[in-house]
Design an enzyme around this catalytic site. Sequence first.
Site, PDB file in Angstrom:
ATOM      1  CG  ASP A  75      28.891  19.770  47.875  1.00 27.10           C
ATOM      2  OD1 ASP A  75      29.634  19.098  47.140  1.00 27.10           O
ATOM      3  OD2 ASP A  75      27.913  19.298  48.473  1.00 27.10           O
ATOM      4  CG  ASP A 131      31.068  13.341  45.137  1.00 27.10           C
ATOM      5  OD1 ASP A 131      31.557  12.243  45.437  1.00 27.10           O
ATOM      6  OD2 ASP A 131      29.856  13.522  45.045  1.00 27.10           O
TER       7      ASP A 131
HETATM    8  N1  GLY Z   1      27.322  14.564  45.378  1.00 23.88           N
HETATM    9  C1  GLY Z   1      27.686  14.870  44.088  1.00 23.88           C
HETATM   10  C2  GLY Z   1      27.167  13.934  43.075  1.00 23.88           C
HETATM   11  O1  GLY Z   1      26.000  13.607  43.120  1.00 23.88           O
HETATM   12  O2  GLY Z   1      27.918  13.528  42.236  1.00 23.88           O
END
Ligand code: GLY
Length: 405
Positions: free
Chosen positions: A119, A181
């Site tokens: 992230d 993601d």
């Molecule tokens: N983990 C990122 C999302 O909730 O899309």
Amino acid sequence: MKVKQLLLLPVILLLLTVCTGGRKEQTFDVNRELSYCNGQIQRTLTEISGKQMIPRNILKGEKHWNLRPISIGEWTVGFWPGILWYNYENTRNTHDADVATYYTDMLEPLTHLPAYDHDLGFQLFCSYGNGYRLTGKEEYKQIILNAADTLATLFNPKIGTILSWPREVEPNNWPHNTIMDNMINLEMLYWAAKNGGRKELYDIATRHAEVTMKYHFREDGGNYHVAVYDTITGNFLKGVTHQGYADSTLWARGQAWAIYGYTMVYRETQDKRFLRFAEKVSDLYLSRLPENNYVPYWDFDAPGIPNEPKDASAAAIVASALLELSQLEDDEAKKAAYRQAAVNMLQELSSEEYQSREQNPAFLLHSTGHWPKGSEIDASINYADYYYLEALMRYKSIEVSKINP
Ligand code: GLY
């Protein structure tokens, strides 16, 4: 046809136009929506002033932001500074630049830490990345270059992807896990490779995209949220979900990340394999949307549809991605179709049904964060707002470039 029916024909045609995509573009006023976002931002700034925290969500029925402190484990901290930068890009008002700088600089403690998870890209590229793009500040550039090197420490060359969640290795027995993601965070690696960083970062990002393309998707182009790999052999072990309904279902935001991610990878590599793949994952998403309804349910296969919550964040991410994909397309029909789909999504997100307006100071209602955990269901969430504003800015810039080619 009887005379009475003939007389009714113009009315029926008018109603059809009103109910379909045709009307949507005619009534979509990007400047009005950008000005609405600016108004909501000013409300939020007043609400959170002096708190030294970032607005994360407003839960269903609530009226005020729930704030989060700056922490490496809070994946959404970069979106609020990013929103402020996009707003400044639109208004060019120095006060808006000042507040964007203030909230970006608040993330500085995160820039010295070892990699906690993938992230880092969401956190530092949405904030410092947009800040550097708009100000050219040398210190921001250095922060992004460092962050790209830090993110790359999670790359496993045996497997060919980044370890997205080191913290999930033990509890889930996922020796090497990569989540969809993570595709978004490759952009920071590509950026660094082009802007004075190590060239190897380009290869890491491209390898990640290739391996993900090979293993992380089902035959139809739908993805598992998480791909699990063996660290000894490097083999793909299984695809599972984390935030979707089930391992075999199509989690809306997961597919949105894939559309956005492969579009960006094609932009950066100009490798047509990625363009064709971006089309494949987009076409599946578009084919699964209910007719004349451009905001998906949180999972396309959730069993309670049509009584399941929607996910406006997925629609905002896809709208932004499809605007870019339409610009990159080499096929004229697809170019027009992706653009129209994006406009339809933006039009719907800009309607009374999805905009928060006086209900709360966010831009949008009806996003779903983590349904299996019962968290942020039918809520306003900062990343939905970020991608909505990004999509509006992309739309505006495409329209302006048509007027001033
Ligand atoms: N983990 C990122 C999302 O909730 O899309």
